[in-house]
Design a protein around this motif. Structure first.
Motif, PDB file in Angstrom:
ATOM      1  N   GLU A  98      81.699 -18.907 -14.650  1.00 22.52           N
ATOM      2  CA  GLU A  98      81.021 -18.825 -15.617  1.00 22.52           C
ATOM      3  C   GLU A  98      81.163 -17.449 -16.026  1.00 22.52           C
ATOM      4  N   ALA A  99      80.852 -17.029 -17.448  1.00 21.02           N
ATOM      5  CA  ALA A  99      81.207 -15.618 -17.921  1.00 21.02           C
ATOM      6  C   ALA A  99      79.536 -14.894 -17.695  1.00 21.02           C
ATOM      7  N   LEU A 100      79.557 -14.023 -17.023  1.00 14.81           N
ATOM      8  CA  LEU A 100      78.435 -13.139 -17.039  1.00 14.81           C
ATOM      9  C   LEU A 100      78.041 -12.470 -18.359  1.00 14.81           C
ATOM     10  N   THR A 101      76.776 -12.514 -18.728  1.00 10.25           N
ATOM     11  CA  THR A 101      76.386 -11.602 -19.829  1.00 10.25           C
ATOM     12  C   THR A 101      75.088 -10.956 -19.373  1.00 10.25           C
ATOM     13  N   ILE A 102      74.697  -9.744 -19.675  1.00  9.96           N
ATOM     14  CA  ILE A 102      73.470  -9.050 -19.395  1.00  9.96           C
ATOM     15  C   ILE A 102      72.606  -9.408 -20.662  1.00  9.96           C
ATOM     16  N   LYS A 103      71.326  -9.912 -20.601  1.00  3.84           N
ATOM     17  CA  LYS A 103      70.324  -9.986 -21.807  1.00  3.84           C
ATOM     18  C   LYS A 103      69.043  -9.528 -21.167  1.00  3.84           C
ATOM     19  N   ASP A 104      68.650  -8.340 -21.923  1.00  2.00           N
ATOM     20  CA  ASP A 104      67.400  -7.772 -21.636  1.00  2.00           C
ATOM     21  C   ASP A 104      67.302  -7.401 -20.004  1.00  2.00           C
ATOM     22  N   GLY A 105      68.551  -6.955 -19.617  1.00  2.00           N
ATOM     23  CA  GLY A 105      68.301  -6.576 -18.110  1.00  2.00           C
ATOM     24  C   GLY A 105      68.665  -7.680 -17.159  1.00  2.00           C
ATOM     25  N   ARG A 106      68.499  -8.884 -17.561  1.00  2.00           N
ATOM     26  CA  ARG A 106      68.903  -9.764 -16.783  1.00  2.00           C
ATOM     27  C   ARG A 106      70.314 -10.573 -16.810  1.00  2.00           C
ATOM     28  N   ARG A 107      70.817 -11.050 -15.446  1.00  2.00           N
ATOM     29  CA  ARG A 107      72.125 -11.566 -15.355  1.00  2.00           C
ATOM     30  C   ARG A 107      71.796 -13.028 -16.179  1.00  2.00           C
ATOM     31  N   VAL A 146      77.254 -17.500 -19.020  1.00  2.00           N
ATOM     32  CA  VAL A 146      77.387 -18.700 -20.391  1.00  2.00           C
ATOM     33  C   VAL A 146      78.876 -19.428 -19.911  1.00  2.00           C
ATOM     34  N   LYS A 147      79.010 -20.458 -20.491  1.00  2.00           N
ATOM     35  CA  LYS A 147      80.409 -20.849 -20.469  1.00  2.00           C
ATOM     36  C   LYS A 147      81.651 -19.926 -20.884  1.00  2.00           C
ATOM     37  N   ALA A 148      82.567 -20.035 -20.145  1.00  2.00           N
ATOM     38  CA  ALA A 148      83.836 -19.201 -20.338  1.00  2.00           C
ATOM     39  C   ALA A 148      84.501 -20.119 -21.877  1.00  2.00           C
ATOM     40  N   MET A 149      85.041 -19.103 -22.496  1.00  2.00           N
ATOM     41  CA  MET A 149      86.142 -19.367 -23.766  1.00  2.00           C
ATOM     42  C   MET A 149      85.561 -20.828 -24.282  1.00  2.00           C
ATOM     43  N   LYS A 150      84.165 -20.681 -24.975  1.00  2.00           N
ATOM     44  CA  LYS A 150      83.624 -21.805 -25.687  1.00  2.00           C
ATOM     45  C   LYS A 150      83.431 -21.438 -27.014  1.00  2.00           C
ATOM     46  N   HIS A 171      83.714 -15.433 -24.772  1.00  2.00           N
ATOM     47  CA  HIS A 171      83.299 -15.055 -23.268  1.00  2.00           C
ATOM     48  C   HIS A 171      84.101 -15.219 -22.391  1.00  2.00           C
ATOM     49  N   LEU A 172      84.390 -14.135 -21.567  1.00  2.00           N
ATOM     50  CA  LEU A 172      85.023 -14.105 -20.269  1.00  2.00           C
ATOM     51  C   LEU A 172      84.515 -13.452 -19.168  1.00  2.00           C
ATOM     52  N   ASN A 173      84.603 -13.789 -18.066  1.00  2.00           N
ATOM     53  CA  ASN A 173      83.723 -13.279 -16.770  1.00  2.00           C
ATOM     54  C   ASN A 173      84.821 -11.919 -16.549  1.00  2.00           C
ATOM     55  N   LEU A 174      84.339 -10.757 -17.214  1.00  2.00           N
ATOM     56  CA  LEU A 174      85.166  -9.473 -16.874  1.00  2.00           C
ATOM     57  C   LEU A 174      84.261  -8.802 -16.300  1.00  2.00           C
ATOM     58  N   LEU A 175      84.917  -7.712 -15.633  1.00  2.00           N
ATOM     59  CA  LEU A 175      84.095  -6.550 -14.862  1.00  2.00           C
ATOM     60  C   LEU A 175      83.247  -5.910 -15.311  1.00  2.00           C
ATOM     61  N   PRO A 186      87.162 -28.971 -13.989  1.00  2.00           N
ATOM     62  CA  PRO A 186      86.404 -28.598 -12.758  1.00  2.00           C
ATOM     63  C   PRO A 186      86.754 -27.187 -12.207  1.00  2.00           C
ATOM     64  N   SER A 187      85.576 -26.473 -11.983  1.00  2.00           N
ATOM     65  CA  SER A 187      86.048 -25.177 -11.181  1.00  2.00           C
ATOM     66  C   SER A 187      86.878 -25.262 -10.125  1.00  2.00           C
TER      67      SER A 187
END
Length: 288
Positions: A90-99, A102-106, A124-128, A164-165
């Motif tokens: 899953e793609a990490l996002t930061i929202k209001d300081g919280r991890r 979200v679903k990648a490439m959707k 969205h993609l899970n990038l460093l 499936p992951s």
């Protein structure tokens, strides 16, 4: 001996930082274009926003990364395997300081990468950078989007992300799939090229009048990565990085050194622009 690498996995890079935290030589992990130069783009823009409004804190800021690579970027099976493995996450996002994953490439957005490259679709993609810019620079909201071309590649990646992951994270199987797909990928690359681009936008909901943007574009991914790595190596060899193991945005500490690295990294880029609204941001203040 000083050390520089291009690790793009946050867990691996963080483990190295923890294990070798007492290093007596300068070490920078996760350099290159993205991650690497992208994180310094964010650092410089964050500085400029905070200088423009001293009431703001890093947690008040939103950092949006957008990345684009035409075809496979000329990297072939290596990039394909890495992309397949990232799609398992899953793609990490930061929202209001919280991890928040979200679903990648959707869900796709259209991003302008400048006059040469134009508008491209990214998702969205899970990038460093999402994690490191939050953890190191304190940005309260961060996301990273990625797209490729031709358009059916984006569609294919989106469909693959629904698998499936457990299947996508099987490195041996993904390696075989990449090798099998390589002739098709090479044919597409012949027409699509190997363009690479990065865009970073920094804003604040507390002061919506402020915005800073930096865009980088290069005609070929592989020399682009090499030139960006060299820029970090030059900083290390010049004695600008203190002993320890650092992410790029930790390693390059002064504003002058950030601009020096960005200037060298963009030496053969066809696009290196920076703009600001209510902020002292221009090409020279970011790219030197």
């Amino acid at each position: 001996v000083p050390y520089v690498d291009v690790c793009d996995d946050y867990c691996t890079a963080t483990a190295a930082k923890t294990r070798f935290s007492n290093s007596q030589v300068p070490c920078i992990v996760s350099t290159g274009c993205w991650p690497g130069v992208s994180s310094l783009m964010a650092k410089q823009l964050i500085w400029k926003i905070l200088q423009a409004d001293k009431s703001l804190q890093p947690e008040d800021l939103t950092v949006n990364f957008s990345f684009y690579t035409a075809g496979s970027g000329g990297a072939g099976a290596t990039l394909l395997v890495a992309t397949f493995l990232i799609l398992a996450e899953e793609a990490l996002t930061i929202k209001d300081g919280r991890r928040r994953p979200v679903k990648a490439m959707k869900e796709y957005s259209t991003i302008d990468f400048g006059e040469v490259i134009g508008d491209k679709s990214v998702a969205h993609l899970n990038l460093l950078e999402t994690a490191s810019v939050h953890d190191v620079l304190g940005a309260g909201n961060v996301q990273a989007l990625f797209g490729t071309s031709p358009a059916f590649w984006n569609t294919l990646l989106g469909l693959m992300a629904q698998l499936p992951s457990s299947l996508l994270s099987n490195e041996e199987m993904m390696s075989k799939l990449a090798v099998f797909s390589l002739p098709i990928v090479r044919a597409v690359d012949y027409f699509a090229g190997a363009t690479n681009a990065m865009r970073c936008d920094v804003t604040s909901t507390r002061n919506p009048n402020l915005k800073a943007t930096a865009i980088y574009g290069h005609e070929n991914l592989e020399p682009c990565v090499g030139e960006c790595v060299v820029a970090f190596c030059a900083a290390v060899l010049a004695g600008r990085v203190k002993p320890g193991v650092w992410f790029p945005e930790e390693a390059i500490t002064s504003e002058e050194d950030v601009v020096s690295v960005l200037s060298l990294a963009s030496c053969s880029a066809h696009t290196a622009i920076a703009t600001g609204a209510g902020v002292d941001v221009n090409n020279g203040s970011v790219w030197g």
